[in-house]
Scaffold this motif. Structure first.
Motif, short mmCIF file in Angstrom:
data_model
loop_
_atom_site.label_atom_id
_atom_site.label_comp_id
_atom_site.label_asym_id
_atom_site.label_seq_id
_atom_site.Cartn_x
_atom_site.Cartn_y
_atom_site.Cartn_z
N ASP A 58 -9.70 -19.87 -24.78
CA ASP A 58 -11.12 -19.85 -24.44
C ASP A 58 -11.94 -20.74 -25.38
O ASP A 58 -12.88 -21.41 -24.95
CB ASP A 58 -11.67 -18.42 -24.48
N HIS A 91 -14.12 -23.82 -24.04
CA HIS A 91 -15.54 -23.87 -24.39
C HIS A 91 -15.87 -25.18 -25.11
O HIS A 91 -16.91 -25.80 -24.85
CB HIS A 91 -15.93 -22.67 -25.25
N TYR A 92 -15.01 -25.59 -26.00
CA TYR A 92 -15.23 -26.85 -26.73
C TYR A 92 -15.26 -28.02 -25.75
O TYR A 92 -16.12 -28.90 -25.86
CB TYR A 92 -14.13 -27.06 -27.78
N GLN A 126 -16.11 -27.93 -22.64
CA GLN A 126 -17.34 -27.84 -21.87
C GLN A 126 -18.53 -28.34 -22.69
O GLN A 126 -19.42 -29.00 -22.16
CB GLN A 126 -17.58 -26.41 -21.40
#
Length: 75
Positions: free
Chosen positions: A40, A44-45, A47
């Protein structure tokens, strides 16, 4: 796919067992972080930093984990 995140998550432990325990680690993922949580962080990084998508995954993982789990500074 989670196996892809297990090895880099465990890399600092391996590095310290390789006879370099006093070297500064690139990141310090807490033991309580699961492989799914490491995944995750990576997603997230990506994104948050879409420009990094063309870089090798290993480098992106290091950047993501350094940002999310920095090692405490030695004093």
């Amino acid at each position: 796919m989670d196996q892809l995140f297990a090895a880099p998550r465990d890399a600092p432990k391996t590095y310290s067992f390789a006879g370099k325990p006093n070297e500064r680690l690139m990141y310090c993922i807490p033991h309580r972080v699961t492989t799914g949580q490491a995944r995750d962080v990576f997603v997230h990084y990506l994104q948050a930093h879409p420009g990094s998508r063309h870089h090798p995954a290993s480098g992106v993982f290091i950047n993501a984990t350094q940002e999310a789990f920095p090692c405490p500074s030695k004093k």
